[in-house]
Design a protein around this motif. Structure first.
Motif, PDB file in Angstrom:
ATOM      1  N   VAL A 153       0.847  -1.200   0.000  1.00 55.33           N
ATOM      2  CA  VAL A 153       0.000   0.000   0.000  1.00 55.33           C
ATOM      3  C   VAL A 153       0.882   1.250   0.000  1.00 55.33           C
ATOM      4  N   LEU A 154       1.949   1.229   0.799  1.00 57.76           N
ATOM      5  CA  LEU A 154       2.873   2.353   0.826  1.00 57.76           C
ATOM      6  C   LEU A 154       3.643   2.469  -0.478  1.00 57.76           C
ATOM      7  N   ALA A 155       3.903   1.349  -1.119  1.00 51.86           N
ATOM      8  CA  ALA A 155       4.650   1.362  -2.373  1.00 51.86           C
ATOM      9  C   ALA A 155       3.858   2.015  -3.494  1.00 51.86           C
ATOM     10  N   ASP A 156       2.549   1.865  -3.460  1.00 53.85           N
ATOM     11  CA  ASP A 156       1.700   2.380  -4.537  1.00 53.85           C
ATOM     12  C   ASP A 156       1.208   3.800  -4.282  1.00 53.85           C
ATOM     13  N   ARG A 157       1.179   4.212  -3.035  1.00 47.95           N
ATOM     14  CA  ARG A 157       0.542   5.480  -2.676  1.00 47.95           C
ATOM     15  C   ARG A 157       1.570   6.605  -2.663  1.00 47.95           C
ATOM     16  N   GLU A 158       1.343   7.651  -3.447  1.00 48.70           N
ATOM     17  CA  GLU A 158       2.199   8.833  -3.423  1.00 48.70           C
ATOM     18  C   GLU A 158       1.573   9.878  -2.497  1.00 48.70           C
ATOM     19  N   PRO A 159       2.181  10.107  -1.342  1.00 48.86           N
ATOM     20  CA  PRO A 159       1.558  10.992  -0.352  1.00 48.86           C
ATOM     21  C   PRO A 159       1.758  12.479  -0.618  1.00 48.86           C
ATOM     22  N   TYR A 160       2.626  12.831  -1.549  1.00 45.32           N
ATOM     23  CA  TYR A 160       2.855  14.253  -1.803  1.00 45.32           C
ATOM     24  C   TYR A 160       1.740  14.810  -2.676  1.00 45.32           C
ATOM     25  N   PRO A 161       1.064  15.882  -2.250  1.00 41.70           N
ATOM     26  CA  PRO A 161      -0.078  16.431  -3.011  1.00 41.70           C
ATOM     27  C   PRO A 161       0.394  17.352  -4.127  1.00 41.70           C
ATOM     28  N   SER A 162       0.791  16.772  -5.229  1.00 41.82           N
ATOM     29  CA  SER A 162       1.366  17.548  -6.326  1.00 41.82           C
ATOM     30  C   SER A 162       0.363  18.542  -6.897  1.00 41.82           C
ATOM     31  N   VAL A 163       0.895  19.637  -7.399  1.00 41.74           N
ATOM     32  CA  VAL A 163       0.086  20.636  -8.087  1.00 41.74           C
ATOM     33  C   VAL A 163      -0.135  20.177  -9.529  1.00 41.74           C
ATOM     34  N   PRO A 164      -1.357  20.214 -10.046  1.00 39.32           N
ATOM     35  CA  PRO A 164      -1.573  19.807 -11.443  1.00 39.32           C
ATOM     36  C   PRO A 164      -0.729  20.641 -12.411  1.00 39.32           C
ATOM     37  N   HIS A 165      -0.126  19.968 -13.368  1.00 40.14           N
ATOM     38  CA  HIS A 165       0.746  20.627 -14.343  1.00 40.14           C
ATOM     39  C   HIS A 165       0.165  20.376 -15.734  1.00 40.14           C
ATOM     40  N   LYS A 166      -0.165  21.442 -16.409  1.00 38.12           N
ATOM     41  CA  LYS A 166      -0.778  21.324 -17.739  1.00 38.12           C
ATOM     42  C   LYS A 166       0.275  21.531 -18.817  1.00 38.12           C
ATOM     43  N   LYS A 167       0.326  20.589 -19.742  1.00 42.57           N
ATOM     44  CA  LYS A 167       1.209  20.698 -20.893  1.00 42.57           C
ATOM     45  C   LYS A 167       0.450  20.223 -22.115  1.00 42.57           C
ATOM     46  N   LEU A 168       0.285  21.147 -23.049  1.00 41.98           N
ATOM     47  CA  LEU A 168      -0.576  20.896 -24.206  1.00 41.98           C
ATOM     48  C   LEU A 168      -1.960  20.497 -23.718  1.00 41.98           C
ATOM     49  N   ARG A 170      -2.602  17.744 -21.903  1.00 46.94           N
ATOM     50  CA  ARG A 170      -2.520  16.780 -20.803  1.00 46.94           C
ATOM     51  C   ARG A 170      -2.303  17.502 -19.485  1.00 46.94           C
ATOM     52  N   THR A 171      -2.869  16.940 -18.428  1.00 49.97           N
ATOM     53  CA  THR A 171      -2.626  17.420 -17.069  1.00 49.97           C
ATOM     54  C   THR A 171      -1.922  16.322 -16.297  1.00 49.97           C
ATOM     55  N   ARG A 172      -0.759  16.644 -15.742  1.00 45.31           N
ATOM     56  CA  ARG A 172       0.020  15.652 -15.007  1.00 45.31           C
ATOM     57  C   ARG A 172       0.315  16.164 -13.608  1.00 45.31           C
ATOM     58  N   ARG A 173       0.661  15.227 -12.741  1.00 49.60           N
ATOM     59  CA  ARG A 173       1.109  15.568 -11.388  1.00 49.60           C
ATOM     60  C   ARG A 173       2.507  15.000 -11.196  1.00 49.60           C
ATOM     61  N   ALA A 174       3.301  15.709 -10.459  1.00 54.61           N
ATOM     62  CA  ALA A 174       4.688  15.295 -10.256  1.00 54.61           C
ATOM     63  C   ALA A 174       4.744  13.950  -9.551  1.00 54.61           C
ATOM     64  N   GLY A 175       5.532  13.031 -10.119  1.00 58.41           N
ATOM     65  CA  GLY A 175       5.739  11.737  -9.480  1.00 58.41           C
ATOM     66  C   GLY A 175       7.129  11.571  -8.914  1.00 58.41           C
ATOM     67  N   THR A 176       8.046  12.449  -9.340  1.00 60.70           N
ATOM     68  CA  THR A 176       9.416  12.399  -8.846  1.00 60.70           C
ATOM     69  C   THR A 176       9.790  13.747  -8.254  1.00 60.70           C
ATOM     70  N   LEU A 177      10.861  13.755  -7.481  1.00 59.09           N
ATOM     71  CA  LEU A 177      11.305  15.012  -6.878  1.00 59.09           C
ATOM     72  C   LEU A 177      11.756  15.994  -7.958  1.00 59.09           C
ATOM     73  N   ALA A 178      12.392  15.485  -9.018  1.00 54.74           N
ATOM     74  CA  ALA A 178      12.813  16.367 -10.101  1.00 54.74           C
ATOM     75  C   ALA A 178      11.614  17.046 -10.759  1.00 54.74           C
ATOM     76  N   GLU A 179      10.510  16.320 -10.911  1.00 51.78           N
ATOM     77  CA  GLU A 179       9.314  16.924 -11.498  1.00 51.78           C
ATOM     78  C   GLU A 179       8.704  17.956 -10.565  1.00 51.78           C
ATOM     79  N   VAL A 180       8.754  17.717  -9.255  1.00 51.23           N
ATOM     80  CA  VAL A 180       8.302  18.732  -8.296  1.00 51.23           C
ATOM     81  C   VAL A 180       9.081  20.023  -8.517  1.00 51.23           C
ATOM     82  N   GLY A 181      10.421  19.887  -8.643  1.00 48.76           N
ATOM     83  CA  GLY A 181      11.230  21.072  -8.835  1.00 48.76           C
ATOM     84  C   GLY A 181      10.934  21.780 -10.143  1.00 48.76           C
TER      85      GLY A 181
END
Length: 504
Positions: A153-168, A170-181
Motif C-alpha cells: 500500500v505504501l509502495a503504490d501510494r504517493e503521499p505528496y499532493p502535487s500541483v496539477p501541471h498542464k502541458k498541451l 494533458r494534465t500531469r502531477r509530479a511523481g518524482t522530486l525532479a518533477e516537483v522542482g
C-alpha cells in the motif's frame, strides 16, 4: 528476563540495547571493530577533531526520547545541543548565494525573495506546505510503526499532493522530486536547493519519489542541530547510557553465524567456534553480512521488501587550517554543482567517472573543542560518490585523487582555504565499508513511500523467528534519527511481541 545478543554497536543497535536493558533483559553486544558508533566515528590529530560520519543532527527528539525512556537523565545533561543558524548557506552555480535561517518559514521566504527575486520565497513556502502534508501522511507508517504487513500500500501510494501541471492537452502531477522542482519551483536555483537534500542521502532526484519532499521538510520543521564536540559525542552518550544500564560490550569479536534451535534464533556463533546463547538476536549489520551469518534459512520471506542495492557512498575530506574561524561564517555551506545533470549521470550510472564540479557540503563548526586553539579551524568536506570498487567503478586511489577536486570546489565557500591549509586527510568509501561492513561503503537512504517500494526497507522482523534487524539497512532506513527510531521499534517488538504497533 530474556537473553539478547546484538550484532554490531551502531547507533540503532545501541538504541535497542539500552531500551531492552531497561526493560529487564540481559543484553550483550558483539562488535567486529574496536569501538562503537558504526559510521559515527571521529578522527583526532594534532589537537584537531573531526566527525568522519554525519556532522549534523535532525529530529533530536528521537534521542531525547531514548534518554527519557532509559533513565531519569535527559539528553541535554550528557551532551550540549546547539541549533545551527543559519541552517545552510547555499552557493549556486551562477554565483548567487543565500543563507537560510533555521526553522523559520517567514525567514526562509524573506531570504529567498531577497536573494533570488520576488516570488521565489512564496514558491518555496507553498512547497513546504505540501511537503508537510506528505510528512503528516507518512510519519507514523514510515517512522513510528513497524512496517505494515501490507507494505505494498505504501509502495503504490504517493503521499505528496502535487500541483496539477498542464502541458498541451494533458494534465500531469509530479511523481518524482525532479518533477516537483521543474513544475512547482521552476527557478533552477530552487530546484538545486530541493535536489541537494535528496543527493545528500544518495538519492537520484530524477527517480526519487515526490514524497522525498519530506527530507527538506524535516530540517525546516525540526531544525538542524550540532552536538558540541561533534556528533561522535552523541554516540559516546548512547554507549555510556548502555553501560550504565549494564549492557555488556564485546569489541573485536567477529560473529560468524546465527545459531538456530527448534526453528528460531538461539544465539550467536563467534570466531573460534565459541557460542553465545540467547533467546533473541538483534542484527545491526548490512544485508550481505547478515546473510553470511544466517546459513540455510531465508532471512527475508518471499513477500518481504527486498534490501536496497546499488546505493552510492560518501567521500569526506578533513582539513586542518591555520587561522581562526571567521566570525559569522556559516556552519554548513552547500556548494552546488556546475552541471547537475552531468553530476547525476556520473553518480547513478549513465556515465562513468567523477564530476570535476560536484555538489559539496562544507562544515565549519564554531566549536573550540575540535581545534587546538583559537588560531585554527577544522573543516569537513563531504560529497556523494559511487560506492567503492567493483570492476568498472572508482577505486580508493581514484577517490584519494578526487579529494583535491573537492578542495578546489570548496574554495567557492572558503576563498582562502588553500593558503591556510596545514594538512588534510581523506575518508573514502572503503573506510565506510571497514567501519560498517556495507559492501563498497554504500550508505542507506531513509525509507520513502511510493516509487513501487524501491525506497522502503525490509521489516525489522525476519523469516527466522527470534531474529530482528535494526539500523539503516532495515525499516525505517538510513540517517541518525531513523537509527534511533529503529531501536525503539525493535525493542517494542521484543518486549510487547508482534502486536506492538509503535509508541503513542
Amino acid at each position: 528476563m530474556a537473553r539478547i545478543a546484538v550484532i554490531g554497536a551502531g547507533m540503532g543497535a545501541m538504541a535497542t540495547a539500552a531500551r531492552l536493558a531497561v526493560a529487564g533483559h540481559r543484553v550483550a553486544v558483539y562488535e567486529r571493530t574496536e569501538t562503537y558508533g558504526g559510521a559515527v566515528r571521529r578522527l583526532e590529530r594534532d589537537g584537531f577533531a573531526f566527525d568522519t560520519g554525519p556532522g549534523l543532527l535532525t529530529l533530536p527528539a528521537v534521542y531525547r526520547d531514548l534518554f527519557v525512556k532509559t533513565g531519569k537523565e535527559p539528553l541535554e545533561s550528557v551532551v550540549e545541543l546547539v541549533q545551527v543558524d543559519p541552517s545552510t548557506r547555499h552557493v549556486f552555480a551562477d554565483g548567487t548565494e543565500v543563507s537560510l535561517p533555521n526553522a523559520s518559514r517567514a525567514g526562509v521566504v524573506s531570504a529567498l525573495d531577497e536573494a533570488l527575486g520576488s516570488d521565489a520565497g512564496a514558491r518555496w513556502g507553498d512547497f513546504l506546505v505540501r511537503a508537510r502534508e506528505a510528512w503528516d501522511r507518512t510519519r507514523r507508517p514510515l517512522l513510528e510503526e513497524p512496517l505494515w504487513p501490507n507494505w505494498s500500500v505504501l509502495a503504490d501510494r504517493e503521499p505528496y499532493p502535487s500541483v496539477p501541471h498542464k502541458k498541451l492537452l494533458r494534465t500531469r502531477r509530479a511523481g518524482t522530486l525532479a518533477e516537483v522542482g521543474a513544475w512547482e519551483l521552476r527557478d533552477p536555483r530552487l530546484v538545486a536547493l530541493l535536489e541537494s537534500h535528496a543527493l545528500a542521502y544518495g538519492l537520484d532526484p530524477r527517480v526519487a519519489p515526490a514524497s522525498a519532499a519530506v527530507l527538506p521538510y524535516m530540517e525546516h520543521a525540526f531544525g538542524t542541530w550540532y552536538v558540541r564536540g561533534g556528533i561522535r559525542e552523541l554516540a559516546r552518550a548512547v554507549y555510556e547510557r548502555c553501560v550504565a544500564r549494564r549492557v555488556e560490550f564485546h569489541f573485536g569479536v567477529e560473529v560468524t553465524g546465527v545459531l538456530e534451535k527448534d526453528g528460531r534464533a538461539a544465539g550467536l556463533e563467534l570466531a573460534d567456534a565459541v557460542a553465545a546463547e540467547a533467546d533473541f538476536v538483534v542484527a545491526g549489520v548490512a544485508p550481505d553480512v547478515l546473510s553470511r551469518c544466517v546459513r540455510g534459512t531465508a532471512v527475508r520471506e518471499a513477500d518481504a521488501v527486498p534490501p536496497q542495492r546499488g546505493l552510492p557512498s560518501r567521500l569526506t575530506v578533513l582539513l586542518a587550517l591555520r587561522g581562526g574561524r571567521p566570525e559569522g561564517a556559516a556552519h554548513r555551506t552547500v556548494v552546488h554543482a556546475q552541471d547537475r545533470e552531468r553530476e547525476l549521470d556520473l553518480l547513478f550510472g549513465a556515465s562513468s567517472g567523477l564530476d570535476a564540479h560536484p555538489t559539496l557540503t562544507v562544515l565549519r563548526p564554531d566549536d573550540p573543542g575540535v581545534v587546538p586553539g583559537p588560531d585554527h579551524e577544522a573543516i569537513a568536506l563531504t560529497a556523494t560518490v559511487p560506492a567503492d570498487a567493483d570492476q568498472a567503478g572508482p577505486t580508493s586511489e581514484v577517490f584519494d585523487d578526487h579529494a583535491d577536486t573537492l578542495i578546489t570546489a570548496a574554495e567557492r565557500a572558503v576563498p582562502d582555504l588553500r593558503e591556510r591549509l596545514l594538512w588534510h586527510e581523506v575518508r573514502v568509501p572503503a573506510d565506510i565499508a571497514e567501519a560498517t561492513g556495507a559492501e563498497g561503503g554504500a550508505v542507506p537512504a531513509p525509507a520513502l513511500a511510493a516509487a513501487e517500494g524501491r525506497l522502503l526497507h525490509p521489516a525489522n522482523t525476519t523469516g527466522l523467528p527470534g531474529l530482528f534487524t535494526v539500523g539503516g539497512w532495515s525499516h525505517p532506513g538510513g540517517g541518525l534519527p531513523h537509527a534511533g527510531m529503529s531501536g525503539a521499534l525493535v525493542a517494542g517488538l521484543i518486549v510487547e511481541g508482534p502486536e506492538f504497533r509503535g509508541s503513542r
